[in-house]
Design a protein around this motif. Structure first.
Motif, mmCIF file in Angstrom:
data_model
loop_
_atom_site.group_PDB
_atom_site.id
_atom_site.type_symbol
_atom_site.label_atom_id
_atom_site.label_comp_id
_atom_site.label_asym_id
_atom_site.label_seq_id
_atom_site.Cartn_x
_atom_site.Cartn_y
_atom_site.Cartn_z
ATOM 1 N N VAL A 177 0.863 -1.185 0.000
ATOM 2 C CA VAL A 177 0.000 0.000 0.000
ATOM 3 C C VAL A 177 0.898 1.232 0.000
ATOM 4 N N MET A 178 0.644 2.142 -0.923
ATOM 5 C CA MET A 178 1.541 3.295 -1.059
ATOM 6 C C MET A 178 0.758 4.574 -1.347
ATOM 7 N N ARG A 179 1.426 5.683 -1.145
ATOM 8 C CA ARG A 179 0.901 6.986 -1.530
ATOM 9 C C ARG A 179 1.345 7.292 -2.959
ATOM 10 N N HIS A 180 0.613 8.155 -3.626
ATOM 11 C CA HIS A 180 1.070 8.635 -4.933
ATOM 12 C C HIS A 180 2.486 9.212 -4.792
ATOM 13 N N TYR A 181 2.732 9.852 -3.668
ATOM 14 C CA TYR A 181 4.052 10.421 -3.364
ATOM 15 C C TYR A 181 5.153 9.368 -3.447
ATOM 16 N N ASP A 182 4.868 8.166 -2.989
ATOM 17 C CA ASP A 182 5.878 7.106 -2.975
ATOM 18 C C ASP A 182 6.218 6.615 -4.384
ATOM 19 N N VAL A 183 5.336 6.887 -5.335
ATOM 20 C CA VAL A 183 5.569 6.479 -6.723
ATOM 21 C C VAL A 183 6.306 7.563 -7.500
ATOM 22 N N SER A 184 5.817 8.801 -7.371
ATOM 23 C CA SER A 184 6.330 9.865 -8.246
ATOM 24 C C SER A 184 6.898 11.077 -7.523
ATOM 25 N N GLY A 185 6.736 11.120 -6.183
ATOM 26 C CA GLY A 185 7.194 12.292 -5.450
ATOM 27 C C GLY A 185 6.172 13.410 -5.392
ATOM 28 N N LYS A 186 4.997 13.197 -5.983
ATOM 29 C CA LYS A 186 3.946 14.215 -5.949
ATOM 30 C C LYS A 186 3.397 14.362 -4.534
ATOM 31 N N ASP A 187 3.022 15.582 -4.144
ATOM 32 C CA ASP A 187 2.511 15.867 -2.799
ATOM 33 C C ASP A 187 1.066 15.360 -2.683
ATOM 34 N N CYS A 188 0.914 14.036 -2.694
ATOM 35 C CA CYS A 188 -0.410 13.413 -2.752
ATOM 36 C C CYS A 188 -0.346 12.029 -2.101
ATOM 37 N N LYS A 190 -1.855 14.851 0.221
ATOM 38 C CA LYS A 190 -1.123 15.946 0.867
ATOM 39 C C LYS A 190 -0.926 15.768 2.378
ATOM 40 N N TYR A 191 -2.014 15.583 3.116
ATOM 41 C CA TYR A 191 -1.911 15.499 4.572
ATOM 42 C C TYR A 191 -1.046 14.323 5.005
ATOM 43 N N TYR A 192 -1.141 13.220 4.265
ATOM 44 C CA TYR A 192 -0.453 11.990 4.657
ATOM 45 C C TYR A 192 0.974 11.929 4.101
ATOM 46 N N VAL A 193 1.339 12.942 3.331
ATOM 47 C CA VAL A 193 2.740 13.148 2.960
ATOM 48 C C VAL A 193 3.389 14.064 3.998
ATOM 49 N N GLU A 194 2.655 15.109 4.382
ATOM 50 C CA GLU A 194 3.194 16.081 5.341
ATOM 51 C C GLU A 194 3.208 15.545 6.771
ATOM 52 N N HIS A 195 2.398 14.530 7.044
ATOM 53 C CA HIS A 195 2.317 13.946 8.388
ATOM 54 C C HIS A 195 2.582 12.440 8.291
ATOM 55 N N GLU A 196 3.857 12.105 8.354
ATOM 56 C CA GLU A 196 4.257 10.699 8.198
ATOM 57 C C GLU A 196 3.627 9.820 9.278
ATOM 58 N N ASP A 197 3.461 10.366 10.474
ATOM 59 C CA ASP A 197 2.859 9.585 11.554
ATOM 60 C C ASP A 197 1.414 9.207 11.228
ATOM 61 N N ALA A 198 0.699 10.123 10.575
ATOM 62 C CA ALA A 198 -0.689 9.834 10.183
ATOM 63 C C ALA A 198 -0.726 8.735 9.123
ATOM 64 N N GLN A 200 1.553 6.326 8.726
ATOM 65 C CA GLN A 200 1.902 5.066 9.375
ATOM 66 C C GLN A 200 0.718 4.524 10.193
ATOM 67 N N GLN A 201 -0.055 5.433 10.790
ATOM 68 C CA GLN A 201 -1.243 5.006 11.530
ATOM 69 C C GLN A 201 -2.280 4.426 10.576
ATOM 70 N N LEU A 202 -2.428 5.039 9.413
ATOM 71 C CA LEU A 202 -3.363 4.500 8.422
ATOM 72 C C LEU A 202 -2.967 3.086 8.016
ATOM 73 N N LEU A 203 -1.683 2.876 7.773
ATOM 74 C CA LEU A 203 -1.208 1.532 7.403
ATOM 75 C C LEU A 203 -1.464 0.531 8.533
ATOM 76 N N LYS A 204 -1.259 0.985 9.757
ATOM 77 C CA LYS A 204 -1.520 0.115 10.911
ATOM 78 C C LYS A 204 -3.002 -0.247 10.975
ATOM 79 N N ASP A 205 -3.866 0.738 10.732
ATOM 80 C CA ASP A 205 -5.302 0.487 10.761
ATOM 81 C C ASP A 205 -5.719 -0.458 9.630
ATOM 82 N N VAL A 206 -5.093 -0.310 8.476
ATOM 83 C CA VAL A 206 -5.375 -1.228 7.358
ATOM 84 C C VAL A 206 -4.950 -2.644 7.720
ATOM 85 N N ASP A 207 -3.797 -2.765 8.345
ATOM 86 C CA ASP A 207 -3.301 -4.086 8.741
ATOM 87 C C ASP A 207 -4.266 -4.769 9.707
ATOM 88 N N GLU A 208 -4.762 -4.001 10.652
ATOM 89 C CA GLU A 208 -5.724 -4.558 11.612
ATOM 90 C C GLU A 208 -7.033 -4.943 10.910
#
Length: 221
Positions: A177-188, A190-198, A200-208
């Protein structure tokens, strides 16, 4: 005088050409077999009840109809247009079909402000969303209420649920599971690029959620 049969020697180049032809035929045969008996990876997949199918018209700009022959990841995006609905963004993708804007854009799913989900592209086809990963990923566009790009609680929960369902369906993990940012560097998104902790929490919630979905499926069986 006894006749001696002259032993023929096979031409190495001829042997190589024959082997190459066999490999090409075998590869082609495998593709045909996969199409006839296995199908595409997203073919005949039953969508969750919360997904509304409203597919885009086939066109070169937002739904090219190119077959998605493998699904190796899920890419999360944000629409970048605060306060707009899933339907409005779906209709925007549809409006691109005449090519006047010269923009290629679409997504497999759009998650709305109230947690509604619209499917725009079949899981057997490319969406124009994730640059080099269009070829092997499913894309999710997410609506957001303001310019921060943070998802509302109901939208967030649906994104987690849908992403977990895709992972469970296509045997993926949160490592896929990735952000658009992780593919191309685009700020998308946005919130989940600027807030890495958010993020990581989303990924944790997906895992659960994946674990919970698997447990539910096991109980049904």
């Amino acid at each position: 005088m006894a006749y001696k049969e002259k032993k023929r020697r096979m031409n190495p180049r001829f042997i190589g050409l024959c082997l190459a032809a066999v490999l090409v035929i075998a590869a082609g045969g495998f593709c045909v077999w996969r199409m006839l008996f296995c199908g595409l990876p997203g073919e005949n997949v039953k969508l969750p009840d919360y997904v509304t199918k409203d597919l885009l018209t086939k066109n070169p700009w937002s739904r090219p109809g190119t077959e998605l022959e493998s699904i190796k990841g899920v890419v999360i995006h944000y629409v970048g247009n605060p306060g707009t609905t899933a339907e409005a963004n779906r209709n925007y993708f549809e409006s691109l079909q005449d090519g006047t804007e010269g923009i290629y854009a679409s997504a497999h799913f759009i998650v709305g402000l109230d947690g509604e989900v619209i499917q725009c592209i079949p899981l057997t086809e490319w969406a124009y969303a994730s640059n080099s990963r269009n070829v092997d990923t499913v894309s999710i566009e997410v609506c957001h209420p303001d310019e921060t790009g943070q998802f509302s609680p109901v939208t967030y929960d649906r994104v987690v649920e849908l992403t977990a369902w895709l992972c469970d369906t296509f045997n993926l993990t949160t490592a896929d599971v990735m952000r658009h940012y992780d593919v191309s560097g685009k700020d998308c998104p946005k919130y989940y690029v600027e807030h890495e902790d958010a993020w990581q929490q989303l990924l944790k919630d997906v895992d659960e959620a994946i674990t919970a979905q698997k447990a539910q499926a096991a109980q049904k069986n």
